[in-house]
Design a protein around this motif. Sequence first.
Motif, PDB file in Angstrom:
ATOM      1  N   PHE A 179       0.860  -1.176   0.000  1.00  0.00           N
ATOM      2  CA  PHE A 179       0.000   0.000   0.000  1.00  0.00           C
ATOM      3  C   PHE A 179       0.901   1.231   0.000  1.00  0.00           C
ATOM      4  CE2 PHE A 179      -2.751  -3.131   2.209  1.00  0.00           C
ATOM      5  CZ  PHE A 179      -3.828  -3.108   1.323  1.00  0.00           C
ATOM      6  N   THR A 180       0.331   2.394  -0.282  1.00  0.00           N
ATOM      7  CA  THR A 180       1.103   3.632  -0.310  1.00  0.00           C
ATOM      8  C   THR A 180       1.777   3.890   1.035  1.00  0.00           C
ATOM      9  OG1 THR A 180      -0.373   4.541  -1.986  1.00  0.00           O
ATOM     10  CG2 THR A 180       0.986   6.115  -0.768  1.00  0.00           C
ATOM     11  N   LYS A 181       1.090   3.619   2.136  1.00  0.00           N
ATOM     12  CA  LYS A 181       1.673   3.842   3.463  1.00  0.00           C
ATOM     13  C   LYS A 181       2.933   3.004   3.668  1.00  0.00           C
ATOM     14  CE  LYS A 181      -1.042   0.409   5.978  1.00  0.00           C
ATOM     15  NZ  LYS A 181       0.016  -0.557   6.086  1.00  0.00           N
ATOM     16  N   ASP A 182       2.975   1.824   3.077  1.00  0.00           N
ATOM     17  CA  ASP A 182       4.147   0.949   3.215  1.00  0.00           C
ATOM     18  C   ASP A 182       5.375   1.540   2.530  1.00  0.00           C
ATOM     19  OD1 ASP A 182       2.320  -0.814   4.387  1.00  0.00           O
ATOM     20  OD2 ASP A 182       2.060  -1.977   2.546  1.00  0.00           O
ATOM     21  N   VAL A 183       5.185   2.100   1.343  1.00  0.00           N
ATOM     22  CA  VAL A 183       6.331   2.664   0.619  1.00  0.00           C
ATOM     23  C   VAL A 183       6.758   4.002   1.224  1.00  0.00           C
ATOM     24  CG1 VAL A 183       5.866   1.392  -1.506  1.00  0.00           C
ATOM     25  CG2 VAL A 183       4.953   3.700  -1.246  1.00  0.00           C
ATOM     26  N   VAL A 184       5.809   4.766   1.744  1.00  0.00           N
ATOM     27  CA  VAL A 184       6.170   6.014   2.432  1.00  0.00           C
ATOM     28  C   VAL A 184       6.975   5.672   3.687  1.00  0.00           C
ATOM     29  CG1 VAL A 184       5.244   8.000   3.697  1.00  0.00           C
ATOM     30  CG2 VAL A 184       4.263   7.362   1.486  1.00  0.00           C
ATOM     31  N   GLY A 185       6.565   4.636   4.404  1.00  0.00           N
ATOM     32  CA  GLY A 185       7.319   4.195   5.578  1.00  0.00           C
ATOM     33  C   GLY A 185       8.715   3.724   5.208  1.00  0.00           C
ATOM     34  N   GLY A 186       8.831   2.969   4.115  1.00  0.00           N
ATOM     35  CA  GLY A 186      10.145   2.511   3.656  1.00  0.00           C
ATOM     36  C   GLY A 186      11.043   3.670   3.277  1.00  0.00           C
ATOM     37  N   ALA A 187      10.475   4.668   2.603  1.00  0.00           N
ATOM     38  CA  ALA A 187      11.261   5.854   2.232  1.00  0.00           C
ATOM     39  C   ALA A 187      11.725   6.603   3.478  1.00  0.00           C
ATOM     40  CB  ALA A 187      10.432   6.768   1.329  1.00  0.00           C
ATOM     41  N   ALA A 188      10.857   6.712   4.476  1.00  0.00           N
ATOM     42  CA  ALA A 188      11.224   7.409   5.712  1.00  0.00           C
ATOM     43  C   ALA A 188      12.352   6.682   6.441  1.00  0.00           C
ATOM     44  CB  ALA A 188      10.003   7.548   6.620  1.00  0.00           C
ATOM     45  N   VAL A 189      12.282   5.365   6.495  1.00  0.00           N
ATOM     46  CA  VAL A 189      13.345   4.593   7.158  1.00  0.00           C
ATOM     47  C   VAL A 189      14.665   4.758   6.403  1.00  0.00           C
ATOM     48  CG1 VAL A 189      14.137   2.256   7.709  1.00  0.00           C
ATOM     49  CG2 VAL A 189      11.798   2.925   8.250  1.00  0.00           C
ATOM     50  N   GLY A 190      14.629   4.632   5.076  1.00  0.00           N
ATOM     51  CA  GLY A 190      15.841   4.757   4.279  1.00  0.00           C
ATOM     52  C   GLY A 190      16.463   6.137   4.374  1.00  0.00           C
ATOM     53  N   LEU A 191      15.644   7.168   4.234  1.00  0.00           N
ATOM     54  CA  LEU A 191      16.159   8.541   4.320  1.00  0.00           C
ATOM     55  C   LEU A 191      16.626   8.874   5.738  1.00  0.00           C
ATOM     56  CD1 LEU A 191      13.602  10.462   2.083  1.00  0.00           C
ATOM     57  CD2 LEU A 191      16.007  10.005   1.590  1.00  0.00           C
ATOM     58  N   GLY A 192      15.861   8.437   6.721  1.00  0.00           N
ATOM     59  CA  GLY A 192      16.255   8.695   8.110  1.00  0.00           C
ATOM     60  C   GLY A 192      17.615   8.081   8.422  1.00  0.00           C
ATOM     61  N   SER A 193      17.820   6.865   7.984  1.00  0.00           N
ATOM     62  CA  SER A 193      19.102   6.196   8.186  1.00  0.00           C
ATOM     63  C   SER A 193      20.228   6.951   7.480  1.00  0.00           C
ATOM     64  CB  SER A 193      19.006   4.759   7.672  1.00  0.00           C
ATOM     65  OG  SER A 193      20.231   4.102   7.814  1.00  0.00           O
ATOM     66  N   ALA A 194      19.973   7.355   6.237  1.00  0.00           N
ATOM     67  CA  ALA A 194      21.003   8.072   5.470  1.00  0.00           C
ATOM     68  C   ALA A 194      21.363   9.397   6.130  1.00  0.00           C
ATOM     69  CB  ALA A 194      20.528   8.303   4.036  1.00  0.00           C
ATOM     70  N   PHE A 195      20.367  10.140   6.574  1.00  0.00           N
ATOM     71  CA  PHE A 195      20.653  11.451   7.143  1.00  0.00           C
ATOM     72  C   PHE A 195      21.223  11.362   8.553  1.00  0.00           C
ATOM     73  CE2 PHE A 195      18.195  12.686   3.495  1.00  0.00           C
ATOM     74  CZ  PHE A 195      18.824  13.841   3.090  1.00  0.00           C
ATOM     75  N   LEU A 196      21.034  10.214   9.223  1.00  0.00           N
ATOM     76  CA  LEU A 196      21.644  10.026  10.536  1.00  0.00           C
ATOM     77  C   LEU A 196      23.099   9.559  10.459  1.00  0.00           C
ATOM     78  CD1 LEU A 196      18.828   8.335  12.657  1.00  0.00           C
ATOM     79  CD2 LEU A 196      19.920  10.538  13.090  1.00  0.00           C
ATOM     80  N   PHE A 197      23.404   8.712   9.490  1.00  0.00           N
ATOM     81  CA  PHE A 197      24.712   8.050   9.476  1.00  0.00           C
ATOM     82  C   PHE A 197      25.652   8.497   8.359  1.00  0.00           C
ATOM     83  CE2 PHE A 197      21.854   5.169  11.722  1.00  0.00           C
ATOM     84  CZ  PHE A 197      22.549   5.070  12.919  1.00  0.00           C
ATOM     85  N   THR A 198      25.210   9.435   7.520  1.00  0.00           N
ATOM     86  CA  THR A 198      26.062   9.923   6.441  1.00  0.00           C
ATOM     87  C   THR A 198      26.416  11.376   6.710  1.00  0.00           C
ATOM     88  OG1 THR A 198      24.937   8.471   4.885  1.00  0.00           O
ATOM     89  CG2 THR A 198      26.267  10.243   3.952  1.00  0.00           C
ATOM     90  N   HIS A 199      27.693  11.677   6.609  1.00  0.00           N
ATOM     91  CA  HIS A 199      28.175  13.040   6.825  1.00  0.00           C
ATOM     92  C   HIS A 199      28.591  13.633   5.484  1.00  0.00           C
ATOM     93  CE1 HIS A 199      28.066  11.950  10.994  1.00  0.00           C
ATOM     94  NE2 HIS A 199      28.869  10.923  10.748  1.00  0.00           N
ATOM     95  N   PRO A 200      28.324  14.921   5.285  1.00  0.00           N
ATOM     96  CA  PRO A 200      28.712  15.550   4.011  1.00  0.00           C
ATOM     97  C   PRO A 200      30.217  15.442   3.772  1.00  0.00           C
ATOM     98  CG  PRO A 200      27.257  16.980   5.256  1.00  0.00           C
ATOM     99  CD  PRO A 200      27.619  15.839   6.162  1.00  0.00           C
ATOM    100  N   LEU A 201      30.563  15.283   2.534  1.00  0.00           N
ATOM    101  CA  LEU A 201      31.962  15.237   2.139  1.00  0.00           C
ATOM    102  C   LEU A 201      32.580  16.606   2.393  1.00  0.00           C
ATOM    103  CD1 LEU A 201      33.998  13.316   0.755  1.00  0.00           C
ATOM    104  CD2 LEU A 201      33.351  14.358  -1.400  1.00  0.00           C
ATOM    105  N   PRO A 202      33.763  16.646   2.982  1.00  0.00           N
ATOM    106  CA  PRO A 202      34.411  17.949   3.156  1.00  0.00           C
ATOM    107  C   PRO A 202      34.555  18.637   1.799  1.00  0.00           C
ATOM    108  CG  PRO A 202      35.596  16.234   4.344  1.00  0.00           C
ATOM    109  CD  PRO A 202      34.551  15.548   3.511  1.00  0.00           C
ATOM    110  N   ASP A 203      34.556  19.952   1.811  1.00  0.00           N
ATOM    111  CA  ASP A 203      34.527  20.706   0.548  1.00  0.00           C
ATOM    112  C   ASP A 203      35.844  20.701  -0.217  1.00  0.00           C
ATOM    113  OD1 ASP A 203      36.125  22.432   2.008  1.00  0.00           O
ATOM    114  OD2 ASP A 203      34.824  24.170   1.775  1.00  0.00           O
ATOM    115  N   GLY A 204      36.864  20.056   0.304  1.00  0.00           N
ATOM    116  CA  GLY A 204      38.137  19.980  -0.420  1.00  0.00           C
ATOM    117  C   GLY A 204      39.111  21.079  -0.069  1.00  0.00           C
ATOM    118  N   SER A 205      38.747  21.934   0.880  1.00  0.00           N
ATOM    119  CA  SER A 205      39.661  22.998   1.300  1.00  0.00           C
ATOM    120  C   SER A 205      40.763  22.425   2.183  1.00  0.00           C
ATOM    121  CB  SER A 205      38.910  24.070   2.087  1.00  0.00           C
ATOM    122  OG  SER A 205      37.937  24.673   1.280  1.00  0.00           O
TER     123      SER A 205
END
Length: 182
Positions: free
Chosen positions: A137-163
């Motif tokens: 159902f739509t709620k299932d895929v919205v939940g999957g997207a939230a879990v995936g994005l939440g994990s990415a934004f919690l455990f991934t840090h931006p690459l330093p800008d190269g300075s």
Amino acid sequence: MQTFVRSSLRALALALGFLVLSVQAQVTETPDPVGDALRILLPLGAAGLAWYKEDMDGLKQFGVTLVVAQGTTEVLKHAIDSTRPSGSGYGFPSSHVSAAFSAAGFVHQRYGVQQALPFYVLATVTAWERVHHHHHFTKDVVGGAAVGLGSAFLFTHPLPDGSVLSLQMHQGGPWLAYARSW
């Protein structure tokens, strides 16, 4: 006698009506080769991008992101045991969509939204395919997207800008050097 027949027919119709209302509508899942492929290809693409950029810290962060996203998805599936459109269980959240959006979120966080745009488009295609083929159902895929994005934004840090700012000692004294890659 006619009153008895009418009353019996009404009772039978009423009983059948309740029986029909109590049965859940179920549909048949159809094969989803696109969603099945993107579940694997998007994480491979994100890992391949990190490898291509020789970003081993990013590759490790993506590994953590993907493992946490899939682990969280499996725990939630068993804790909630939501029904799928076909009537089977373990529908919420979608693990296909969780994997796809964890890849898109990783690329976004690490390398920027421009490089993540194709990943987001394909992750959205994955979600649409899962609903279109009656796996979720739509709620299932919205939940999957939230879990995936939440994990990415919690455990991934931006690459330093190269300075790079460095202090170097030369014969004439200390030198301060600044360099930035474009």
